[in-house]
Design a protein around this motif. Structure first.
Motif, PDB file in Angstrom:
ATOM      1  N   GLU A  58       7.681 -13.343  -0.799  1.00 45.54           N
ATOM      2  CA  GLU A  58       6.996 -12.221  -1.438  1.00 45.54           C
ATOM      3  C   GLU A  58       7.196 -10.960  -0.603  1.00 45.54           C
ATOM      4  OE1 GLU A  58       5.583 -12.273  -4.390  1.00 45.54           O
ATOM      5  OE2 GLU A  58       6.101 -14.384  -4.579  1.00 45.54           O
ATOM      6  N   PRO A  59       7.330  -9.797  -1.259  1.00 48.76           N
ATOM      7  CA  PRO A  59       7.517  -8.563  -0.497  1.00 48.76           C
ATOM      8  C   PRO A  59       6.255  -8.182   0.251  1.00 48.76           C
ATOM      9  CG  PRO A  59       7.273  -8.083  -2.825  1.00 48.76           C
ATOM     10  CD  PRO A  59       7.347  -9.574  -2.700  1.00 48.76           C
ATOM     11  N   ARG A  60       6.461  -7.555   1.393  1.00 47.57           N
ATOM     12  CA  ARG A  60       5.364  -7.119   2.228  1.00 47.57           C
ATOM     13  C   ARG A  60       5.085  -5.643   1.936  1.00 47.57           C
ATOM     14  NH1 ARG A  60       5.735  -8.050   8.625  1.00 47.57           N
ATOM     15  NH2 ARG A  60       7.488  -9.247   7.923  1.00 47.57           N
ATOM     16  N   ALA A  61       3.865  -5.210   2.150  1.00 44.99           N
ATOM     17  CA  ALA A  61       3.533  -3.801   1.975  1.00 44.99           C
ATOM     18  C   ALA A  61       4.304  -2.984   3.011  1.00 44.99           C
ATOM     19  CB  ALA A  61       2.032  -3.583   2.148  1.00 44.99           C
ATOM     20  N   ALA A  62       4.677  -1.775   2.646  1.00 47.92           N
ATOM     21  CA  ALA A  62       5.462  -0.925   3.537  1.00 47.92           C
ATOM     22  C   ALA A  62       4.642  -0.596   4.784  1.00 47.92           C
ATOM     23  CB  ALA A  62       5.865   0.350   2.821  1.00 47.92           C
ATOM     24  N   GLN A  63       5.208  -0.909   5.950  1.00 44.24           N
ATOM     25  CA  GLN A  63       4.563  -0.637   7.220  1.00 44.24           C
ATOM     26  C   GLN A  63       5.611  -0.094   8.184  1.00 44.24           C
ATOM     27  OE1 GLN A  63       2.994  -4.376   8.518  1.00 44.24           O
ATOM     28  NE2 GLN A  63       1.100  -4.165   7.374  1.00 44.24           N
ATOM     29  N   SER A  64       5.129   0.574   9.194  1.00 43.92           N
ATOM     30  CA  SER A  64       6.051   1.047  10.217  1.00 43.92           C
ATOM     31  C   SER A  64       6.491  -0.137  11.072  1.00 43.92           C
ATOM     32  CB  SER A  64       5.382   2.105  11.089  1.00 43.92           C
ATOM     33  OG  SER A  64       4.349   1.515  11.851  1.00 43.92           O
ATOM     34  N   LYS A  65       7.614   0.034  11.753  1.00 43.30           N
ATOM     35  CA  LYS A  65       8.118  -1.038  12.619  1.00 43.30           C
ATOM     36  C   LYS A  65       7.126  -1.343  13.732  1.00 43.30           C
ATOM     37  CE  LYS A  65      13.018  -0.336  11.892  1.00 43.30           C
ATOM     38  NZ  LYS A  65      14.300  -0.007  12.523  1.00 43.30           N
ATOM     39  N   ARG A  66       6.467  -0.307  14.230  1.00 44.16           N
ATOM     40  CA  ARG A  66       5.490  -0.494  15.299  1.00 44.16           C
ATOM     41  C   ARG A  66       4.313  -1.342  14.827  1.00 44.16           C
ATOM     42  NH1 ARG A  66       3.401   4.522  18.711  1.00 44.16           N
ATOM     43  NH2 ARG A  66       3.959   3.470  20.607  1.00 44.16           N
ATOM     44  N   ALA A  67       3.828  -1.090  13.605  1.00 45.74           N
ATOM     45  CA  ALA A  67       2.704  -1.859  13.075  1.00 45.74           C
ATOM     46  C   ALA A  67       3.095  -3.310  12.842  1.00 45.74           C
ATOM     47  CB  ALA A  67       2.201  -1.228  11.778  1.00 45.74           C
ATOM     48  N   ILE A  68       4.312  -3.537  12.374  1.00 45.66           N
ATOM     49  CA  ILE A  68       4.783  -4.906  12.132  1.00 45.66           C
ATOM     50  C   ILE A  68       4.892  -5.652  13.459  1.00 45.66           C
ATOM     51  CG2 ILE A  68       6.755  -6.276  11.364  1.00 45.66           C
ATOM     52  CD1 ILE A  68       7.237  -4.091   9.242  1.00 45.66           C
TER      53      ILE A  68
END
Length: 112
Positions: A58-68
């Motif tokens: 399933e696709p993930r909500a758009a997040q910054s690389k730092r948050a991921i």
């Protein structure tokens, strides 16, 4: 009752876009459904559909690389073998030093 059609690894591989060796490895560790008859491994149409269906991500909500990165660091605990217990040294004896007058390594000439 008609028996289901059994596919070999070489017939199944193009259907799921993996190699035959990948199928055999995954079947050996029981990561994917398969049918074993004797020492032979086969896949039915239903098992192939299940492999494809269970591979859906399933696709993930758009997040910054730092948050991921931060979220994955918090989610996965650090292995316990990395944390060494701190032990206070119990024996503080000095390391003996070489006596330069006796040691042949420190003599001015190579002969004794």
């Amino acid at each position: 009752m008609t028996p289901p059609k059994l596919h070999t690894a070489h017939e199944t591989a193009p259907l799921i876009r993996k190699s035959a060796s990948w199928l055999y490895r995954q079947a050996r560790v029981r990561a994917i459904p398969h049918t074993r008859i004797g020492s032979n491994v086969f896949w039915t149409d239903e098992q192939i559909e299940r492999i494809i269906r269970e591979g859906v991500v399933e696709p993930r909500a758009a997040q910054s690389k730092r948050a991921i990165k931060k979220q994955s660091a918090l989610a996965s605990p650090q292995p316990t073998f990395l944390a060494r217990p701190k032990v206070a040294p119990t024996n503080r004896t000095p390391v003996p030093k070489a006596d330069r007058s006796v040691s042949r390594l420190y003599r001015a000439t190579g002969a004794p």
